[in-house]
Scaffold this motif. Structure first.
Motif, PDB file in Angstrom:
ATOM      1  N   MET A 167       1.033  -0.491  -0.467  1.00  0.00           N
ATOM      2  CA  MET A 167       0.385  -0.370   0.107  1.00  0.00           C
ATOM      3  C   MET A 167       1.244   0.366   0.145  1.00  0.00           C
ATOM      4  SD  MET A 167      -1.177   0.447   3.614  1.00  0.00           S
ATOM      5  CE  MET A 167      -1.043  -1.624   4.387  1.00  0.00           C
ATOM      6  N   ILE A 224       2.251   4.397   0.975  1.00  0.00           N
ATOM      7  CA  ILE A 224       2.693   5.112   2.836  1.00  0.00           C
ATOM      8  C   ILE A 224       1.691   6.677   2.252  1.00  0.00           C
ATOM      9  CG2 ILE A 224       4.264   6.457   3.637  1.00  0.00           C
ATOM     10  CD1 ILE A 224       6.502   4.409   2.823  1.00  0.00           C
ATOM     11  N   PRO A 242      -1.215   9.718   1.568  1.00  0.00           N
ATOM     12  CA  PRO A 242      -2.432   9.272  -0.342  1.00  0.00           C
ATOM     13  C   PRO A 242      -2.033  10.490  -1.248  1.00  0.00           C
ATOM     14  CG  PRO A 242      -3.154   9.864   2.467  1.00  0.00           C
ATOM     15  CD  PRO A 242      -1.565   9.866   1.857  1.00  0.00           C
ATOM     16  N   PRO A 255      -3.274  12.480  -3.299  1.00  0.00           N
ATOM     17  CA  PRO A 255      -3.025  14.241  -3.459  1.00  0.00           C
ATOM     18  C   PRO A 255      -1.981  14.837  -2.919  1.00  0.00           C
ATOM     19  CG  PRO A 255      -5.618  13.831  -2.250  1.00  0.00           C
ATOM     20  CD  PRO A 255      -4.271  12.738  -2.448  1.00  0.00           C
ATOM     21  N   PHE A 273       3.702  19.163   4.133  1.00  0.00           N
ATOM     22  CA  PHE A 273       3.097  18.971   5.000  1.00  0.00           C
ATOM     23  C   PHE A 273       2.706  20.168   5.738  1.00  0.00           C
ATOM     24  CE2 PHE A 273       4.164  14.257   4.800  1.00  0.00           C
ATOM     25  CZ  PHE A 273       3.018  13.459   5.028  1.00  0.00           C
ATOM     26  N   LEU A 308      -0.212  21.070   4.590  1.00  0.00           N
ATOM     27  CA  LEU A 308      -1.560  20.496   4.919  1.00  0.00           C
ATOM     28  C   LEU A 308      -1.938  20.993   6.412  1.00  0.00           C
ATOM     29  CD1 LEU A 308      -2.962  17.821   3.205  1.00  0.00           C
ATOM     30  CD2 LEU A 308      -0.915  16.596   5.044  1.00  0.00           C
ATOM     31  N   THR A 361      -8.365  16.040   1.233  1.00  0.00           N
ATOM     32  CA  THR A 361      -7.284  14.700   1.987  1.00  0.00           C
ATOM     33  C   THR A 361      -8.135  15.398   3.606  1.00  0.00           C
ATOM     34  OG1 THR A 361      -5.828  16.216   2.469  1.00  0.00           O
ATOM     35  CG2 THR A 361      -4.957  15.307   1.399  1.00  0.00           C
ATOM     36  N   ILE A 373      -2.774  10.946   8.317  1.00  0.00           N
ATOM     37  CA  ILE A 373      -3.449  12.165   6.811  1.00  0.00           C
ATOM     38  C   ILE A 373      -4.010  10.941   5.771  1.00  0.00           C
ATOM     39  CG2 ILE A 373      -3.086  13.345   4.487  1.00  0.00           C
ATOM     40  CD1 ILE A 373      -2.967  14.579   7.130  1.00  0.00           C
ATOM     41  N   LEU A 382      -7.237   9.992   2.482  1.00  0.00           N
ATOM     42  CA  LEU A 382      -7.334  10.714   0.704  1.00  0.00           C
ATOM     43  C   LEU A 382      -9.135  10.997   2.003  1.00  0.00           C
ATOM     44  CD1 LEU A 382      -7.664   7.819  -1.398  1.00  0.00           C
ATOM     45  CD2 LEU A 382      -6.229  10.004  -1.334  1.00  0.00           C
ATOM     46  N   ASP A 385      -5.585   3.430   4.898  1.00  0.00           N
ATOM     47  CA  ASP A 385      -5.143   1.687   4.609  1.00  0.00           C
ATOM     48  C   ASP A 385      -4.557   1.389   5.811  1.00  0.00           C
ATOM     49  OD1 ASP A 385      -6.059   3.039   2.616  1.00  0.00           O
ATOM     50  OD2 ASP A 385      -4.152   2.943   0.939  1.00  0.00           O
ATOM     51  N   ILE A 386      -3.967   2.004   6.791  1.00  0.00           N
ATOM     52  CA  ILE A 386      -3.309   0.782   8.075  1.00  0.00           C
ATOM     53  C   ILE A 386      -3.885   0.667   9.155  1.00  0.00           C
ATOM     54  CG2 ILE A 386      -1.516   1.441   9.598  1.00  0.00           C
ATOM     55  CD1 ILE A 386      -0.003   2.697   7.819  1.00  0.00           C
ATOM     56  N   SER A 434      -6.150  -2.324   7.805  1.00  0.00           N
ATOM     57  CA  SER A 434      -5.528  -3.436   6.598  1.00  0.00           C
ATOM     58  C   SER A 434      -5.705  -4.585   8.138  1.00  0.00           C
ATOM     59  CB  SER A 434      -3.829  -2.889   6.598  1.00  0.00           C
ATOM     60  OG  SER A 434      -3.158  -4.460   6.595  1.00  0.00           O
ATOM     61  N   ARG A 462      -1.942  -5.415  10.025  1.00  0.00           N
ATOM     62  CA  ARG A 462      -0.888  -4.797  10.598  1.00  0.00           C
ATOM     63  C   ARG A 462      -1.929  -4.933  12.352  1.00  0.00           C
ATOM     64  NH1 ARG A 462       2.376  -1.161   8.009  1.00  0.00           N
ATOM     65  NH2 ARG A 462       2.869  -0.475   9.536  1.00  0.00           N
ATOM     66  N   PRO A 522       2.278  12.950  10.758  1.00  0.00           N
ATOM     67  CA  PRO A 522       2.126  12.257   9.612  1.00  0.00           C
ATOM     68  C   PRO A 522       3.302  12.345   9.475  1.00  0.00           C
ATOM     69  CG  PRO A 522       0.618  13.976   9.734  1.00  0.00           C
ATOM     70  CD  PRO A 522       1.575  14.102  10.398  1.00  0.00           C
ATOM     71  N   LEU A 523       4.373  13.206   9.333  1.00  0.00           N
ATOM     72  CA  LEU A 523       5.823  12.964   8.193  1.00  0.00           C
ATOM     73  C   LEU A 523       6.574  11.625   9.299  1.00  0.00           C
ATOM     74  CD1 LEU A 523       7.891  15.900   7.064  1.00  0.00           C
ATOM     75  CD2 LEU A 523       7.048  14.037   6.075  1.00  0.00           C
ATOM     76  N   VAL A 577       5.751   8.918   7.617  1.00  0.00           N
ATOM     77  CA  VAL A 577       5.925   8.159   6.845  1.00  0.00           C
ATOM     78  C   VAL A 577       7.245   7.135   6.623  1.00  0.00           C
ATOM     79  CG1 VAL A 577       7.202   9.127   4.558  1.00  0.00           C
ATOM     80  CG2 VAL A 577       4.690   9.743   5.605  1.00  0.00           C
ATOM     81  N   GLU A 635       7.505   4.208   8.698  1.00  0.00           N
ATOM     82  CA  GLU A 635       6.867   3.141   6.772  1.00  0.00           C
ATOM     83  C   GLU A 635       8.132   2.453   6.862  1.00  0.00           C
ATOM     84  OE1 GLU A 635       3.521   0.860   6.697  1.00  0.00           O
ATOM     85  OE2 GLU A 635       4.346   1.490   8.594  1.00  0.00           O
ATOM     86  N   ARG A 636       8.830   4.075   6.631  1.00  0.00           N
ATOM     87  CA  ARG A 636       9.781   3.180   5.199  1.00  0.00           C
ATOM     88  C   ARG A 636      11.270   2.616   5.529  1.00  0.00           C
ATOM     89  NH1 ARG A 636      10.997   9.143   3.406  1.00  0.00           N
ATOM     90  NH2 ARG A 636       9.455   9.163   1.820  1.00  0.00           N
TER      91      ARG A 636
END
Lengths: 203, 203
Positions: A1, A3, A5, A7, A31, A34, B55, B64, B66, B73-74, B77, B80, B91-92, B95, B98-99
């Protein structure tokens, strides 16, 4: 999936295309917007949308001007000496020179420099209109203010060759130590130029 | 007379409001877009305009997501682990985690840190929903992954106090030398943490 969205990812991608903005900065900007109030993203969007539609090029000097205004404020001003034309690479250079407050002539923006490697020849720049402008007769001095780089120097040299037969004074911005600079940290070439361009001290 | 046409100045001003973008960078970006093809300015404008409208926030973890998608999604799921919740500031940070690919639990985004100086208290962050989430019963471990800064530590301490009575394991990300770092250049606090947090070597 994914990471992020879509936009958000789209905006990061758009930011990343800008010069000097890497992936980290692009995410930080996205961000930030946002999180910020609705306004700041919208203001930036509006300013971007207006950019191209609301601006044009001056038909005389090719500096940026308002759309629908065929001649820029500087070319249209009777306060500015039409006998002196300062040739620069980009519109930003006009801004830098105007900030000094030390130039009362007019400008000519080439929109680039000669660069055989990138396939940029004389016809890709606003060189022909410059020649025409000088041929028209009221210009007495052309100040070549292209960057002190290899391409800038080559472009200045080319322009000098083109302009000399037209019986006009051709000058180039002085090289030397930057004001407030430190001799110890000046690079070799700058120091050489400062030496060879040394001037008599007058009290 | 103003040096720059208004549409260009507007864009520079909008760029300058972004974090880490000074006047020079702002002009460089504006003039880059002016020179670029119509597309890149328009793409950026579209991405900006879509940002807020397209968003929203996940109703469970406040990451964040859609617009129109109430759960991210997380959180949605089944892959998870809902027993592990990693609490982050922004939110960053999701990311970044997740990376790594090393976390299979879920997240909770606080959207800030406690900061008495800036007047940010527990009610300004998504702390209450976190407590509710833990009270609901399926969470076994809360990993506090706020930044290793003064505010991040204070926020983690506050969360720990709130969470401990709920009979849940509360952990904090490890401190120590960064991988690939150099002991010689590590600051005193990092080195102290690396010492006090030393672990048995197992072949």
């Amino acid at each position: 999936m994914p990471i992020l969205p879509e936009p958000v990812q789209n905006l990061i991608t758009a930011f990343e295309r800008l010069p000097g903005i890497g992936p980290k900065t692009a995410s930080r900007l996205a961000f930030h917007l946002l999180r910020a109030t609705n306004d700041s993203a919208q203001q930036l969007a509006d300013a971007l949308a207006a950019l191209k539609s609301a601006t044009g090029l001056c038909q005389v000097c090719f500096n940026i001007t308002l759309a629908g205004q065929s001649v820029c404020d500087i070319c249209g001003s009777s306060q500015r000496d039409e006998a002196q034309v300062c040739v620069v690479e980009e519109p930003l250079d006009v801004v830098a020179l105007e900030r000094t407050g030390g130039f009362t002539g007019r400008y000519h923006v080439l929109h680039g420099v000669l660069s055989p490697i990138e396939g940029i020849g004389p016809d890709d720049l606003k060189i022909r209109p410059l020649i025409e402008r000088v041929k028209a007769g009221s210009v007495r001095e052309v100040i070549l203010a292209t960057n002190p780089s290899m391409e800038g120097d080559a472009t200045a040299l080319y322009l000098r060759q083109q302009l000399l037969p037209l019986n006009v004074r051709v000058t180039r911005l002085a090289r030397g130590l930057p004001v407030g600079g430190d001799l110890e940290y000046a690079d070799q070439n700058t120091l050489l130029r400062a030496l060879s361009g040394r001037q008599e001290m007058t009290n």
